[in-house]
Each structure stands twice: as structure tokens, then as C-alpha cells.
Design a protein around this motif. Structure first.
Motif, short mmCIF file in Angstrom:
data_model
loop_
_atom_site.label_atom_id
_atom_site.label_comp_id
_atom_site.label_asym_id
_atom_site.label_seq_id
_atom_site.Cartn_x
_atom_site.Cartn_y
_atom_site.Cartn_z
N PRO A 1 44.73 66.71 106.96
CA PRO A 1 46.07 66.26 107.33
C PRO A 1 46.08 65.79 108.78
O PRO A 1 45.25 66.22 109.59
CB PRO A 1 46.92 67.53 107.18
CG PRO A 1 45.97 68.68 107.29
CD PRO A 1 44.60 68.18 106.91
N HIS A 2 46.99 64.88 109.08
CA HIS A 2 47.14 64.37 110.45
C HIS A 2 48.61 64.22 110.78
O HIS A 2 49.41 63.85 109.91
CB HIS A 2 46.43 63.02 110.59
CG HIS A 2 44.98 63.07 110.25
ND1 HIS A 2 44.04 63.62 111.08
CD2 HIS A 2 44.31 62.69 109.13
CE1 HIS A 2 42.84 63.57 110.50
NE2 HIS A 2 42.98 63.00 109.31
N MET B 1 47.13 66.11 116.36
CA MET B 1 46.10 67.13 116.36
C MET B 1 45.17 66.71 117.48
O MET B 1 44.47 65.69 117.39
CB MET B 1 45.44 67.22 115.00
CG MET B 1 46.39 67.96 114.06
SD MET B 1 46.28 67.41 112.40
CE MET B 1 47.37 68.57 111.60
N MET C 1 41.36 59.17 117.13
CA MET C 1 42.64 58.85 116.47
C MET C 1 43.74 58.47 117.44
O MET C 1 44.74 59.19 117.58
CB MET C 1 43.08 60.02 115.60
CG MET C 1 42.23 60.18 114.38
SD MET C 1 43.12 61.08 113.12
CE MET C 1 42.40 60.38 111.65
CU CU Z 1 44.44 64.15 112.99
#
Ligand code: CU
Ligand code: C2O
Length: 465
Positions: A397-398, A449, A457
């Protein structure tokens, strides 16, 4: 200043008594608006463990709470008394780009010993937060954050208003200190830096006495690096009234657990239903078990039983997302990580194999590029509606966070979700977000995150004036 006096001050600042000391009051008056990022020692772990050195704003954990009325001005002089350069980002605030606090994009880092003036008007009421935005994976993990509460001109009727900042820490059980493994490849390539010690407002055993029938506004803020909090109520009856600061059109009864990804917030209005002598809880659901995140011991009864459900919060301005039919469309493909299918990606302008990326401690790519690129993901002209399809082609998950503007999720049937600044994307999910590009400047879009953000990311988009 002698060493002994200095260590006395550091100690004293960690105690609640310090707030009443005249020396501190004088200092505060002389330095209105000072926002000092510095180390402090606090009792984070249970008694018997040593105090933990944390990085905070103002020497308390959590850092100084900012409260301002909607439309009010926030002026804070960040002074960096940390051993690293830093900056402050005002998460969720739709403010001028130059105040957004992103090193390399909207400002230079603030060196140790240097200052930077943040000065903006708070356009939206709601629950926001501030946090370090340089080496966030380390600085946020060390505690450099606080609540930023923007009060409605006409606040809802509640008996109390509590901001609850949820965090998890990775503490070395022997020393009680924050583990310094911020670059750990396993965290970066998997689910992020998950801690081993969970707190609310810096306390593992936060307990807030309440009375039966009291109505509370609870402002939940997930400040952790990577933990997804799943929360439920016990002895409390409640409604969600806002997400990521923005009021919902209608309060929603809390029936299912509340899922809060890193960076996300939820405002609840809850009525205490537990009886005197009982304890109500904010419950953290973990591996199918319910754990006490916050205890609310009931010490008596208040009047006001059987109150009607709360009304919706007053809306903020610019909450509509229209113009989807002629929106600028773009796509963001998220790939990489452990068990992902990333063979190669571009890092600093050069194509690298996955093995080379691993050597560079980089694991994730957006549209085939690792980390920031020279050109933005997209360029929108001011006022244009943007529809961005985000594909989570990874097995993790992000929490995708857009700076400077809030978005709504656009479903296939044309319906729009609540206005948010962070979307929790589960593994394999594809979702569309839509927003009006009404805030000129260069804005980050990244995974909250923080180990993921530090290992690829992160991208940006441009809104031209
Ligand atoms: Cu992430
Ligand atoms: Cu809350 Cu770019 O961050």
C-alpha cells in the motif's frame, strides 16, 4: 551559558512544570513567533526506561500546537537548532507555493543555526499538521511535527476538542533511543519504517478523563512514517465530520473501522456512551485484536443525553471539482519494491538495472523514473481540472499525497469522493484523482510512507499562473 545550566533547562523543558516558570514566559514574550526546531529529551518509553532524545518544535512532544482561526495569518520564524538542515511543510494547507517548505522545489534548506520566515494565511478550517520536509524519513521519525488547527469562524458545539497525533517509533529497547537505521534497505523496499512503540501525543498510555454524554471533537492525525492505523470506537458513539481537514457534506456514522494512512487526518464528533466507572477507548485494531490507543475513563455524567446527530461542519471555499469532461488527463504508474516487477528505471537521467538501483538504495519508480525528474509529471494552467489515473503496480500500500491542492477520487460512474490531500492506495489498485489546478507553482506528489519517498516515490507537477 554553562553546561550545568543548559542541561537543567533541557531537563526542565521536558516537565509540565516548565510552562509555569517565569523564565520561560519572558523568553516566549520576547520571541513571539519563534519556531525552534531542536532536540529535547522526553519520557516516551514507560517508566524505568531512559528518556528518549527526540527532535521537536519548541522542546515538547508533540511539538508546539498551532491554532489559528480560518482566514487568520500564521507567522513563524523557524530557527534550526538541529545538527541537520531542515524545513517545515504545512501538510494540507492550500497556501502560496513559496511557503510550502520543500527543499529544492520551493525553498533552500534551512542550515543549522539559520532561520526562515514562514508567513501565510490559513484559507481552510480543519485539522492539518506540520512536519519536517528535509530528510523526512529521519526527521519525522525523530518527532519533528505538530498539529496545525484552523478553527471555523463558527465552530460546532462540542464540550471538548482534542487533537490526537498518532505515531509509532522504532526504539532500541536497551537504550530507549530512536534507532538510527533510517536508510535500512528492507524498510525502503518493503512496507516502510514501521515502529515498535506506538504513542498518541507522545504517550503510550494517553488517558483523557471524560463524563458520560459529553460530546468531543477528536482530531486524528497519523504522523507515523509508514504505519496504517485501523481505529474503532468503544464506549463512544461517533460520526466522521471531516477528512484531511475538509468537511464532509454530511457527517457519517462511524460503523466500520477508520483507516488512516500516513499523513491522513479524520475529524470525529463522538458522544461518550460508557457509564461512570467504565473506560471508553479509541481502539487500534491490529492482527484482529483491539488494543487501547487512547483511554477515556468516565469520571461522572454530564447533562445532554440524547443529543441529535451533529450537523455538517461549515464548508470551506473552493471545494468543488468540476470540469471533468474536459480535464487534462495523465497517468502515474507506480512500480518497484520487493516482489515487484521493476527491471530497470531512470535514476538521475540514466537508465539503471534493478540491481544497480538496489546498489543505490533506490527501489521505486513513477512512470519509470526514480525520484525527482527535471520535467514535471504534468503541467496544468491555472484553473484547469486535472484527472490523474494512479496505478499501484506494486504489492504494497502507498499513501499518495499531493501538495498545495486537495483532490476528489473520481469513480468510474462519474461520482466523486470526499476532498482529500492523501489517498491510501492498496496493492494492485487503480484509482483516479481529480483536482482543480488553482494554486500556481511547483507541487510535490509523493508517497507519505517516508522510506518510499526517499527511495523513489516522489514526483512533481506544475501549475502555471
Ligand atoms: Cu509508498
Ligand atoms: Cu506531509 Cu510532502 O508531505
Amino acid at each position: 551559558m554553562s553546561l550545568s545550566r543548559r542541561s537543567f533547562l533541557v531537563k526542565a523543558s521536558a516537565s509540565a512544570l516548565a510552562a509555569a516558570s517565569p523564565a520561560r514566559l519572558v523568553a516566549a514574550a520576547a520571541d513571539a513567533g519563534l519556531f525552534e526546531a531542536r532536540a529535547a529529551r522526553v519520557q516516551l518509553a514507560p517508566p524505568g526506561y531512559p528518556e528518549t532524545e527526540v527532535w521537536t518544535v519548541g522542546g515538547t512532544m508533540p511539538g508546539a500546537m498551532l491554532k489559528v482561526t480560518q482566514g487568520g495569518r500564521v507567522t513563524r520564524r523557524l530557527r534550526n537548532a538541529l545538527p541537520q538542515p531542515t524545513s517545515i511543510h504545512w501538510h494540507g494547507m492550500r497556501i502560496a507555493n513559496a511557503m510550502d517548505g520543500v527543499p529544492g522545489l520551493t525553498q533552500a534548506t534551512v542550515a543549522s543555526g539559520a532561520e526562515f520566515l514562514y508567513d501565510f494565511v490559513a484559507p481552510d478550517a480543519g485539522t492539518y499538521w506540520y512536519h519536517a520536509h528535509n530528510r523526512s524519513v529521519e526527521q519525522v521519525a525523530r518527532g519533528l511535527y505538530g498539529a496545525l488547527i484552523v478553527e471555523e469562524a463558527e465552530a460546532p458545539e462540542v464540550d471538548r476538542d482534542e487533537a490526537l497525533i498518532l505515531d509509532d517509533w522504532r526504539l532500541d529497547p536497551a537504550t530507549g533511543q530512536i534507532a538510527a537505521d533510517f536508510e535500512a534497505p528492507h524498510d525502503r523496499s518493503h512496507a516502510g519504517r514501521i515502529g515498535n512503540f506506538v504513542t498518541t501525543n507522545g504517550r503510550y498510555d494517553l488517558s483523557l478523563p471524560v463524563r458520560t454524554n459529553e460530546r468531543l471533537r477528536i482530531r486524528l492525525i497519523n504522523a507515523s512514517n509508514a504505519r496504517i492505523f485501523v481505529l474503532a470506537l468503544s464506549g463512544l458513539d461517533g460520526w466522521t465530520v471531516a477528512l484531511d481537514g475538509m468537511p464532509l457534506a454530511e457527517p457519517e456514522p462511524v460503523a466500520e473501522p477508520i483507516v488512516l494512512g500516513p499523513g491522513q487526518r479524520a475529524d470525529l464528533i463522538v458522544d461518550v456512551t460508557a457509564a461512570e466507572g467504565e473506560t471508553a477507548h479509541l481502539v487500534r485494531v491490529e492482527d484482529g485484536k483491539g488494543l487501547a490507543q487512547v483511554a477515556f475513563p468516565v469520571t461522572g455524567a454530564a447533562g445532554g443525553a440524547g443529543r441529535p446527530a451533529p450537523a455538517a461542519l461549515p464548508p470551506n471555499l473552493r471545494m468543488e471539482v468540476g470540469g471533468l469532461d474536459d480535464a487534462l488527463t495523465a497517468r502515474l504508474n507506480m512500480s518497484g519494491g520487493a516482489m515487484g516487477r521493476l527491471d530497470a528505471a531512470v535514476l538521475e537521467g540514466e537508465r539503471r538495472s534493478f540491481a544497480q538501483l538496489v546498489d543505490a538504495n533506490q527501489f521505486w519508480a513513477f512512470n519509470g523514473a526514480v525520484g525527482m525528474t527535471g520535467t514535471p509529471l504534468l503541467e496544468a494552467s491555472r484553473g484547469q481540472t486535472v484527472r490523474l489515473t494512479i496505478v499501484n503496480d506494486t504489492v504494497f500500500p502507498h499513501a499518495m499525497h499531493l501538495h498545495g491542492m486537495h483532490f476528489r477520487e473520481a469513480a468510474g460512474d462519474g461520482s466523486l469522493g470526499p476532498l482529500r490531500d492523501t489517498a491510501l492506495m492498496l496493492r494492485g489498485e487503480t484509482r483516479d484523482i481529480a483536482f482543480v489546478a488553482d494554486n500556481p507553482g511547483d507541487w510535490l506528489l509523493h508517497c507519505h510512507m517516508l522510506s518510499h519517498a526517499a527511495s523513489g516515490m516522489m514526483t512533481w507537477l506544475r501549475v502555471t499562473a
